[in-house]
Scaffold this motif. Structure first.
Motif, PDB file in Angstrom:
ATOM      1  N   TYR A 142      42.981 -36.940   4.527  1.00 30.20           N
ATOM      2  CA  TYR A 142      41.952 -37.858   5.007  1.00 30.20           C
ATOM      3  C   TYR A 142      40.918 -38.169   3.931  1.00 30.20           C
ATOM      4  N   VAL A 143      40.464 -37.130   3.229  1.00 29.30           N
ATOM      5  CA  VAL A 143      39.337 -37.265   2.307  1.00 29.30           C
ATOM      6  C   VAL A 143      39.671 -38.162   1.122  1.00 29.30           C
ATOM      7  N   GLY A 192      27.330 -28.575  -5.886  1.00 25.90           N
ATOM      8  CA  GLY A 192      28.727 -28.329  -6.223  1.00 25.90           C
ATOM      9  C   GLY A 192      28.875 -27.286  -7.320  1.00 25.90           C
ATOM     10  N   ASP A 249      35.082 -23.670   2.352  1.00 20.83           N
ATOM     11  CA  ASP A 249      35.395 -24.964   1.736  1.00 20.83           C
ATOM     12  C   ASP A 249      36.030 -25.950   2.706  1.00 20.83           C
ATOM     13  N   LEU A 271      28.456 -23.987  -5.768  1.00 22.11           N
ATOM     14  CA  LEU A 271      29.616 -23.658  -4.929  1.00 22.11           C
ATOM     15  C   LEU A 271      30.807 -23.226  -5.770  1.00 22.11           C
ATOM     16  N   VAL A 272      31.086 -23.988  -6.824  1.00 26.46           N
ATOM     17  CA  VAL A 272      32.239 -23.667  -7.659  1.00 26.46           C
ATOM     18  C   VAL A 272      32.048 -22.303  -8.323  1.00 26.46           C
ATOM     19  N   ILE A 299      39.486 -14.162   0.250  1.00 23.88           N
ATOM     20  CA  ILE A 299      40.210 -15.437   0.217  1.00 23.88           C
ATOM     21  C   ILE A 299      39.949 -16.221   1.499  1.00 23.88           C
ATOM     22  N   PRO A 301      30.391 -28.281   4.063  1.00 19.19           N
ATOM     23  CA  PRO A 301      31.175 -29.442   3.636  1.00 19.19           C
ATOM     24  C   PRO A 301      30.889 -30.699   4.471  1.00 19.19           C
ATOM     25  N   PHE A 339      37.087 -28.669   5.236  1.00 15.43           N
ATOM     26  CA  PHE A 339      36.309 -29.813   5.701  1.00 15.43           C
ATOM     27  C   PHE A 339      36.851 -30.452   6.978  1.00 15.43           C
ATOM     28  N   ILE A 340      38.153 -30.796   6.997  1.00 17.32           N
ATOM     29  CA  ILE A 340      38.675 -31.633   8.084  1.00 17.32           C
ATOM     30  C   ILE A 340      38.470 -31.003   9.462  1.00 17.32           C
ATOM     31  N   TRP A 372      40.774 -23.294  -5.863  1.00 19.09           N
ATOM     32  CA  TRP A 372      39.900 -22.603  -4.916  1.00 19.09           C
ATOM     33  C   TRP A 372      38.482 -23.158  -4.884  1.00 19.09           C
ATOM     34  N   SER A 373      38.168 -24.067  -5.812  1.00 17.99           N
ATOM     35  CA  SER A 373      36.835 -24.657  -5.734  1.00 17.99           C
ATOM     36  C   SER A 373      36.880 -25.780  -4.701  1.00 17.99           C
ATOM     37  N   SER A 374      35.739 -26.049  -4.119  1.00 19.49           N
ATOM     38  CA  SER A 374      35.630 -26.960  -2.983  1.00 19.49           C
ATOM     39  C   SER A 374      36.482 -28.216  -3.128  1.00 19.49           C
ATOM     40  N   TYR A 375      37.375 -28.433  -2.173  1.00 16.36           N
ATOM     41  CA  TYR A 375      38.289 -29.571  -2.168  1.00 16.36           C
ATOM     42  C   TYR A 375      37.500 -30.883  -2.127  1.00 16.36           C
ATOM     43  N   LEU A 376      36.496 -30.907  -1.280  1.00 21.01           N
ATOM     44  CA  LEU A 376      35.672 -32.102  -1.131  1.00 21.01           C
ATOM     45  C   LEU A 376      35.028 -32.485  -2.459  1.00 21.01           C
ATOM     46  N   MET A 377      34.502 -31.488  -3.159  1.00 19.29           N
ATOM     47  CA  MET A 377      33.849 -31.742  -4.441  1.00 19.29           C
ATOM     48  C   MET A 377      34.860 -32.263  -5.464  1.00 19.29           C
ATOM     49  N   ILE A 386      27.741 -32.126   3.148  1.00 21.76           N
ATOM     50  CA  ILE A 386      27.973 -32.797   1.852  1.00 21.76           C
ATOM     51  C   ILE A 386      28.626 -34.152   2.079  1.00 21.76           C
ATOM     52  N   SER A 417      32.680 -19.683  -5.760  1.00 12.68           N
ATOM     53  CA  SER A 417      34.121 -19.542  -5.493  1.00 12.68           C
ATOM     54  C   SER A 417      34.798 -18.756  -6.601  1.00 12.68           C
ATOM     55  N   ILE A 432      38.285 -19.925   1.827  1.00 11.32           N
ATOM     56  CA  ILE A 432      38.962 -21.063   2.464  1.00 11.32           C
ATOM     57  C   ILE A 432      38.074 -21.649   3.558  1.00 11.32           C
TER      58      ILE A 432
END
Lengths: 266, 313
Positions: B252-253, A232, A196, A235-236, A189, A212, A198-199, B139-144, A215, A239, A193
């Motif tokens: 933000y995104v 993507g 993925d 990636l998905v 997990i 990220p 980003f900020i 759980w899949s990429s937040y950005l995507m 991307i 995940s 996290i």
């Protein structure tokens, strides 16, 4: 109850709609992301193999995610064991602080770390991203490990100590194997996290972007979008596979300690 | 010379510390509290150094000022005065609050029936599968995911091209086009599991015999729900509200990708101040203000719901 079931199914469609689009457009032979579809192609996936900047970002992200997962899980083991096994004054406050990143907006964590690092004159780089990611991952590790440690029967450990094992060897021989599924699920997990996130990476990364961040940079160019859709999709898929493995281990852990399955992470 | 002197002075100090530790541990080792502290120390110190200290630093920073690259460390309220008097900042703060509240309401209200359905209608053996199904998209990429909402809702997006293609609408739907509504939809999607899980846990804890008792005593289904189920589920609802409301204010995104010019939120301004305008103290002040606002609203909310939370914890 019928209408409730219908609502639940509609809700699931809402939850899955965006993700379902990913593979559709990743294999679509057209640069514009819109219906009707043009035709089937593997070109976008092939193009992924030819971008060195992407490969560097993937490698960077993997290193950061593995480091963050390992550190966060170690810290998580300490906190979960302390929280479930021992009573001490101020426990609530201490654990509350550790769990705080769970509700804190990520941008607050990111800018506050950035300010401190810049004031101390430390150079930004992958390690600063790891510092931030460990902070974000530890609460999730603790949440998973808490349930693993909670279900543990203390008398097993006490029996081992009575039979002449030391505190450490009883932990290693009795406790650790029993919570191992929880540890593996926490590692997976935390890894997901961090991969993925980003900020924090956006603020704290130096010259080497994480995946990220890479991307994010590409989203500005409309002609790059089919390639991002292909990325993507991968990636998905990754995940979901990691998550399924984590769930398998969590369930095994639940079964091993013989409690009823309450279901789910978090 | 000086270096070697301080160096030799420091070594006995360290030795002394180690000695104390070695002597102290066996005695302390027996006490439960000491074992707890010893174990919790690494994560606690980590959080103290990398969370509490930076948060304190950012509060301090917000009272400083910066002119391009020179940082003035005299304490002043200038940033706060500017943030509260400049309509641009005020509008952004207010809009962030309104969007967060809308997201929270939308997410929790749509999540409750799902949690209720899983807890009350799904057979126990399939419950964990449902929970798993709900958590996967999260759980899949937040950005995507946010980007995909842009693909769905945008001007040439999937929704608009499909609806125009089918002849249902003539021009793109404007109410979800790069504005606050699009932000609310996207964030409600992103935070769905955060709302469902706490409510589900609270519903699972409800003793089912209480519901039977209520029905036996003549209450209708609806009244049983309102007078027994809902009050008992409130702790979960409160947790869901807080866990959705607090982080969304700093998103933000989503505003950046689907918000358009009128859907931007305070996090976008904080980022601009820090990374583009080189005015970190102003960014810090905005961050502190946003957090203060969220905390105030959360405390009021907790106060209003205090009677449901009694006896908890």
């Amino acid at each position: 109850m019928k209408s409730l079931r219908l609502y639940a199914i509609l809700y699931l469609i809402f939850l899955y709609a965006p993700i379902a689009l990913l593979p559709i457009f990743a294999f679509n032979d057209g640069t514009v992301i819109a219906f009707p579809l043009k035709g089937f192609t593997l070109e976008w996936f092939k193009e992924l193999l030819t971008i060195p900047a992407l490969h560097a970002a993937v490698l960077n992200s993997l290193i950061i995610a593995v480091s963050s997962a390992l550190i966060a899980t170690c810290l998580g083991i300490c906190a979960a064991r302390a929280g479930t096994r021992f009573a001490f004054p101020g426990k609530k406050g201490i654990l509350g602080l550790i769990m705080l990143p769970l509700v804190l907006p990520e941008i607050i964590v990111a800018v506050s770390l950035l300010v401190v690092l810049l004031q101390l004159g430390l150079p930004l780089g992958s390690w600063t991203v790891v510092l931030g990611h460990v902070l974000m991952c530890t609460p999730f590790s603790i949440a998973i490990l808490n349930s693993a440690f909670q279900s543990l029967d203390v008398s097993l450990e006490e029996a081992a100590i009575d039979l002449g094992e030391t505190r450490w060897s009883s932990f290693r021989l009795i406790t650790l194997p029993l919570v191992m599924p929880g540890i593996i699920s926490s590692l997976l997990i935390a890894f997901t996290i961090s991969l993925d996130e980003f900020i924090i990476a956006f603020f704290l990364t130096g010259t080497n972007p994480t995946l990220p961040v890479y991307i994010w940079g590409q989203l500005r160019f409309p002609q790059k979008i089919p390639v991002i859709m292909a990325l993507g999709t991968i990636l998905v898929l990754a995940s979901v596979i990691l998550l399924a493995i984590a769930e398998y281990f969590r369930r095994r852990g639940v079964a091993r300690t013989g409690q009823a399955d309450a279901g789910g992470f978090l | 010379m000086i270096a070697s002197e301080t160096g030799s002075g420091a070594i006995p100090m360290i030795k002394l510390k180690i000695n104390i530790k070695i002597k102290a541990w066996p005695r302390l080792g027996r006490s439960e509290a000491a074992q707890g502290y010893f174990l919790v120390a690494p994560p606690f110190l980590y959080a103290l150094l990398l969370l509490a200290a930076p948060l304190a630093a950012i509060v301090l920073f917000s009272f400083w000022t910066q002119d391009y690259l020179t940082l003035d460390t005299t304490l002043t309220l200038k940033n706060y005065r500017e943030a509260l008097s400049d309509p641009l900042y005020g509008e952004l703060l207010l809009r962030s609050l309104v969007i967060s509240l809308a997201v929270t309401a939308a997410t929790v209200l749509t999540a409750f029936p799902i949690a209720y359905f899983i807890s009350f209608s799904v057979p126990p053996s399939r419950k964990s599968m449902w929970i798993f199904l709900i958590t996967i998209p999260f759980w899949s990429s937040y950005l995507m995911r946010v980007f995909l909402w842009k693909v769905i809702l945008g001007y040439n997006g999937v929704l608009n091209t499909t609806l125009t293609g089918l002849g249902i609408i003539d021009e793109p739907l404007s109410f979800i086009l790069y504005n606050a509504n699009a932000v609310v939809i996207t964030l409600a999607h992103a935070y769905a599991p955060f709302a469902i899980l706490p409510i589900y846990v609270a519903l699972e804890k409800i003793d089912r015999s209480l519901l039977e008792a209520s029905r036996d005593l003549g209450e209708s289904r609806v009244m049983t729900f309102l007078r027994v189920t809902l009050p008992l589920a409130m702790p979960g609802v409160v947790a869901a509200v807080l866990i959705v409301f607090i982080p969304t204010i700093g998103d933000y995104v989503t505003p950046r990708l689907v918000g358009g010019p009128n859907g931007l939120m305070i996090a976008n301004m904080i980022q601009t101040q820090f990374l583009k305008l080189n005015n970190a103290p102003m960014g810090a002040a905005l961050a502190v203000l946003a957090m203060a606002m969220v905390t105030a609203v959360s405390l009021v909310f907790l106060f209003l719901n205090r009677r449901y939370l009694k006896g908890q914890k």
